[in-house]
Write a protein that holds these residues in place. Structure first.
Motif, PDB file in Angstrom:
ATOM      1  N   LEU A  45      35.681  43.238  38.986  1.00 48.76           N
ATOM      2  CA  LEU A  45      36.771  42.549  38.072  1.00 48.76           C
ATOM      3  C   LEU A  45      36.936  41.869  37.094  1.00 48.76           C
ATOM      4  O   LEU A  45      37.378  41.881  36.151  1.00 48.76           O
ATOM      5  CB  LEU A  45      37.555  42.029  39.607  1.00 48.76           C
ATOM      6  N   THR A  46      35.592  41.190  37.439  1.00 49.81           N
ATOM      7  CA  THR A  46      34.407  40.885  36.358  1.00 49.81           C
ATOM      8  C   THR A  46      34.403  41.344  35.013  1.00 49.81           C
ATOM      9  O   THR A  46      34.873  41.204  33.841  1.00 49.81           O
ATOM     10  CB  THR A  46      32.830  40.135  36.877  1.00 49.81           C
ATOM     11  N   VAL A  47      33.983  42.347  34.681  1.00 48.64           N
ATOM     12  CA  VAL A  47      34.023  43.641  34.795  1.00 48.64           C
ATOM     13  C   VAL A  47      35.614  43.998  33.387  1.00 48.64           C
ATOM     14  O   VAL A  47      35.328  44.445  32.053  1.00 48.64           O
ATOM     15  CB  VAL A  47      33.159  44.448  34.547  1.00 48.64           C
ATOM     16  N   VAL A  48      36.118  44.320  33.798  1.00 48.55           N
ATOM     17  CA  VAL A  48      37.567  44.608  33.970  1.00 48.55           C
ATOM     18  C   VAL A  48      37.686  44.014  32.838  1.00 48.55           C
ATOM     19  O   VAL A  48      38.539  43.996  31.863  1.00 48.55           O
ATOM     20  CB  VAL A  48      38.272  45.096  34.801  1.00 48.55           C
ATOM     21  N   THR A  49      38.011  42.102  32.941  1.00 47.39           N
ATOM     22  CA  THR A  49      38.801  41.701  32.860  1.00 47.39           C
ATOM     23  C   THR A  49      37.904  40.926  30.998  1.00 47.39           C
ATOM     24  O   THR A  49      38.258  40.812  30.208  1.00 47.39           O
ATOM     25  CB  THR A  49      38.548  40.426  33.608  1.00 47.39           C
ATOM     26  N   MET A  50      36.466  41.216  31.523  1.00 49.25           N
ATOM     27  CA  MET A  50      35.847  40.051  29.850  1.00 49.25           C
ATOM     28  C   MET A  50      35.311  41.521  29.587  1.00 49.25           C
ATOM     29  O   MET A  50      35.368  41.436  27.642  1.00 49.25           O
ATOM     30  CB  MET A  50      34.678  39.578  30.459  1.00 49.25           C
ATOM     31  N   ALA A  51      35.518  42.689  30.077  1.00 53.31           N
ATOM     32  CA  ALA A  51      35.777  44.161  28.529  1.00 53.31           C
ATOM     33  C   ALA A  51      36.690  44.198  28.001  1.00 53.31           C
ATOM     34  O   ALA A  51      36.794  43.915  26.511  1.00 53.31           O
ATOM     35  CB  ALA A  51      35.672  45.600  29.653  1.00 53.31           C
ATOM     36  N   TYR A  52      38.425  43.650  28.782  1.00 53.86           N
ATOM     37  CA  TYR A  52      39.607  43.605  27.434  1.00 53.86           C
ATOM     38  C   TYR A  52      39.039  42.370  26.650  1.00 53.86           C
ATOM     39  O   TYR A  52      39.753  41.977  25.374  1.00 53.86           O
ATOM     40  CB  TYR A  52      40.211  43.511  29.035  1.00 53.86           C
ATOM     41  N   ALA A  53      38.917  41.003  26.944  1.00 49.52           N
ATOM     42  CA  ALA A  53      38.537  39.875  26.858  1.00 49.52           C
ATOM     43  C   ALA A  53      37.894  40.491  25.253  1.00 49.52           C
ATOM     44  O   ALA A  53      38.082  39.737  24.382  1.00 49.52           O
ATOM     45  CB  ALA A  53      38.330  39.059  27.321  1.00 49.52           C
ATOM     46  N   VAL A  54      36.578  40.845  25.000  1.00 49.75           N
ATOM     47  CA  VAL A  54      35.861  41.034  24.154  1.00 49.75           C
ATOM     48  C   VAL A  54      34.534  42.366  23.927  1.00 49.75           C
ATOM     49  O   VAL A  54      34.257  42.259  23.102  1.00 49.75           O
ATOM     50  CB  VAL A  54      34.492  39.844  24.911  1.00 49.75           C
ATOM     51  N   GLY A  55      35.866  43.248  25.184  1.00 47.63           N
ATOM     52  CA  GLY A  55      34.886  44.891  24.533  1.00 47.63           C
ATOM     53  C   GLY A  55      34.887  44.596  23.198  1.00 47.63           C
ATOM     54  O   GLY A  55      33.938  45.564  22.067  1.00 47.63           O
TER      55      GLY A  55
END
Length: 228
Positions: A45-55
């Motif tokens: 979930l950390t990757v999912v959320t941050m990938a959407y946020a700053v990917g």
């Protein structure tokens, strides 16, 4: 470049604080007891959320091995590799520091393994160095392969973070018993600095194996994936 590096710092901070924090704070708390499944989901979930946020800002690597793999695959410039790695490690160390500050506020606090990665007697399941090496190489190779496939122009737009986050969840479900799951040198370094001793002496493996795996995953994608 500053925006990209700060995005990588924040993304790696979130990955380590959320993922390792779930292991240090929640998994060890009897009344919560999220266990292996909960910790695995937390990392994903950390990757999912941050990938959407700053990917869209930095590419959402949050991992020196991923940056190296993307470079080998021709998706990332070599000139940005060292600055990205520095930002990622800095984010991991900062997250570990904040996590230590929170965790040490508990009355009966004991540092223990502090979510560090290890092999032999420091493996959760007492797996050997060879087992740890093979697991980390294989898991990182497939992680890179999935990242490259999910971010290909043929993949449905907007779904890449979900595929990558689910892949990281699966990786943790399988490999936590063997190494406590690294596949990320920055994640390993951040917490190891606070444990010291054995965690630092074994840290070399969690740089070498993920980087080797990332290179192999990139080579595999270049062999079977479409031309970019």
């Amino acid at each position: 470049m500053f925006k990209k590096l700060f995005a990588e710092f924040l993304g790696t901070f979130w990955l380590v604080f959320g993922g390792c924090g779930s292991a240090v704070l929640a998994a060890a708390f009897p009344e919560v007891g999220i266990g292996l499944l909960g910790v695995s989901l937390a990392f994903g979930l950390t990757v999912v959320t941050m990938a959407y946020a700053v990917g869209s800002v930095s590419g959402g690597h949050f991992n020196p091995a991923v940056s190296i793999g993307l470079m080998v695959a021709g998706r990332f410039p070599a000139s940005s590799l060292i600055p990205y790695a520095i930002a990622q490690v800095a984010g991991a160390v900062a997250a570990a520091a904040v996590l230590y500050l929170v965790a040490s506020g508990k009355a009966d606090f004991q540092l223990g393994g502090f979510a560090s990665n290890g092999y032999g007697e420091h493996s959760p399941g007492s797996y050997s160095l060879l087992s740890a090496l093979v697991m980390e190489v294989v898991m990182t190779a497939f992680f890179l392969f999935i990242i490259l496939g999910a971010t290909s122009h043929r993949f449905p737009v907007g779904f890449a973070p979900l595929a990558i986050g689910l892949a990281l969840t699966l990786i943790h479900l399988v490999s936590i018993p063997v190494t406590n799951t690294s596949v990320n040198p920055a994640r390993s370094t951040g917490v190891a600095l606070f444990v010291g001793d054995w965690a630092l002496s074994q840290l070399w493996l969690f740089w070498v194996a993920p980087i080797l795996g990332a290179v192999l995953g990139a080579i595999a994608w270049r062999a079977v994936g479409e031309a970019e």
